[in-house]
Design a protein around this motif. Structure first.
Motif, PDB file in Angstrom:
ATOM      1  N   VAL A   1       0.834  -1.206   0.000  1.00  0.00           N
ATOM      2  CA  VAL A   1       0.000   0.000   0.000  1.00  0.00           C
ATOM      3  C   VAL A   1       0.870   1.258   0.000  1.00  0.00           C
ATOM      4  O   VAL A   1       1.793   1.388   0.800  1.00  0.00           O
ATOM      5  CB  VAL A   1      -0.986  -0.018   1.200  1.00  0.00           C
ATOM      6  N   ARG A   2       0.620   2.121  -0.971  1.00  0.00           N
ATOM      7  CA  ARG A   2       1.352   3.389  -1.086  1.00  0.00           C
ATOM      8  C   ARG A   2       0.622   4.259  -2.112  1.00  0.00           C
ATOM      9  O   ARG A   2      -0.198   3.745  -2.891  1.00  0.00           O
ATOM     10  CB  ARG A   2       2.793   3.158  -1.539  1.00  0.00           C
ATOM     11  N   PRO A   3       0.903   5.566  -2.110  1.00  0.00           N
ATOM     12  CA  PRO A   3       0.290   6.421  -3.130  1.00  0.00           C
ATOM     13  C   PRO A   3       0.635   5.906  -4.533  1.00  0.00           C
ATOM     14  O   PRO A   3       1.774   5.487  -4.788  1.00  0.00           O
ATOM     15  CB  PRO A   3       0.939   7.787  -2.879  1.00  0.00           C
ATOM     16  N   GLY A   4      -0.352   5.892  -5.421  1.00  0.00           N
ATOM     17  CA  GLY A   4      -0.141   5.430  -6.784  1.00  0.00           C
ATOM     18  C   GLY A   4      -0.631   4.016  -7.029  1.00  0.00           C
ATOM     19  O   GLY A   4      -0.720   3.582  -8.181  1.00  0.00           O
ATOM     20  N   VAL A   5      -0.906   3.278  -5.964  1.00  0.00           N
ATOM     21  CA  VAL A   5      -1.422   1.917  -6.103  1.00  0.00           C
ATOM     22  C   VAL A   5      -2.949   1.974  -6.134  1.00  0.00           C
ATOM     23  O   VAL A   5      -3.563   2.724  -5.372  1.00  0.00           O
ATOM     24  CB  VAL A   5      -0.940   1.038  -4.930  1.00  0.00           C
TER      25      VAL A   5
END
Ligand code: MG
Ligand code: MG
Length: 277
Positions: A36-40
């Motif tokens: 999980v991270r920004p862009g996923v």
């Protein structure tokens, strides 16, 4: 939620069979936590969880719920539960709850974690969401700790409510509850996240439940969207959700959906989980 009616207390052998699906459920969320991270996108998180469950010989039990076609529910921002994975790409600062479950050899696990993604440009927003997330997770551990010494199940909800009330201005969702778990993901008895009238069933060996507090930064009213699944707060406030499946057995309690049985989460509360023999 429809509950399967059956005796709520499992045998010692049945408790042993719940260990593997619990660990597989935990592994699916460990993988989500790493990804999980920004862009996923939430659909990518769904694929990560599904791969772990299938590689482990299991089946995503959410797919056994009529009409639901995904491994996880991914609920972002003001979504409380039952968000459907899709093309939505997570952004910096998002609060996302991921709920997953594995069925293995006919037995089930069910667990949820929430995550707040870094956003260097909005430290105040991130801090506020992390506070909500921390209070929600800790309310779960307080509920689990209460189960360890409870004589009746509804003491769990009382402990969750007392803890949250002491933390400030948060709302506990009352439209959804935890549940028993076993051969079905959702079984009797309901597990309330707040104080209710009545004691509930006796807590004794064989009881296996999923405790799953849903907590908001505002009100407790919810709305179900036109997709038939996604539940949001009515007032648009943020919501977090944490869940574990826990077994009560002869020796004590064991958190089936934590790799360490809940040892780390329960230690500050003076409770030591005991492995199922
Ligand atoms: Mg769940
Ligand atoms: Mg559940």
């Amino acid at each position: 939620m429809a509950f399967r009616r059956s005796g709520i207390y499992k045998t010692a052998d049945e408790l042993r069979r719940l260990v593997a699906p619990g660990l597989l459920t935990a592994a699916s969320l460990d993988a989500v936590q790493s990804a999980v991270r920004p862009g996923v996108s939430t659909l990518e998180l769904d694929a990560v969880a599904e791969a772990v469950i299938r590689d482990g010989g299991g089946e995503p039990n959410f797919m056994l719920v009529p009409g639901y076609r995904h491994t996880v529910c991914a609920s972002v921002g003001d979504e409380v539960v039952h968000g459907i994975p899709g093309a939505r790409v997570l952004a910096a600062g998002d609060l996302v709850s991921v709920d997953s479950g594995a069925q293995l050899d006919g037995w089930n696990g069910d667990s949820a974690r929430s995550f707040v993604l870094d956003d260097a440009g909005r430290p105040d927003v991130v801090a506020e969401r992390r506070r909500l997330n921390e209070v929600t997770e800790q309310s779960l551990w307080h509920g689990i700790a209460a189960l360890a010494s409870a004589s009746h199940l509804n003491e769990v909800g009382g402990a969750i409510e007392d803890y949250i009330d002491g933390q400030g201005d948060f709302g506990i969702i009352e439209d959804y509850t935890g549940h028993g778990i076993g051969r079905s993901m959702h079984e009797d008895p309901p597990v309330f996240n707040y104080r209710v009238r009545g004691r509930g069933p006796a807590v004794r060996p064989g009881l296996v439940i999923a405790i799953e507090p849903m907590v908001t930064s505002g009100g407790i009213d919810t709305v179900t969207h036109d997709d038939g699944w996604t539940v949001t707060t009515r007032d648009g406030s943020m919501a977090a959700h944490w869940e574990h499946s826990i077994a009560v057995h002869d020796g004590g309690i064991w958190v089936l959906t934590a790799q360490d049985g809940g040892a780390a989460g329960l230690a500050p509360l003076g409770v030591t989980p005991v492995r199922i023999a």
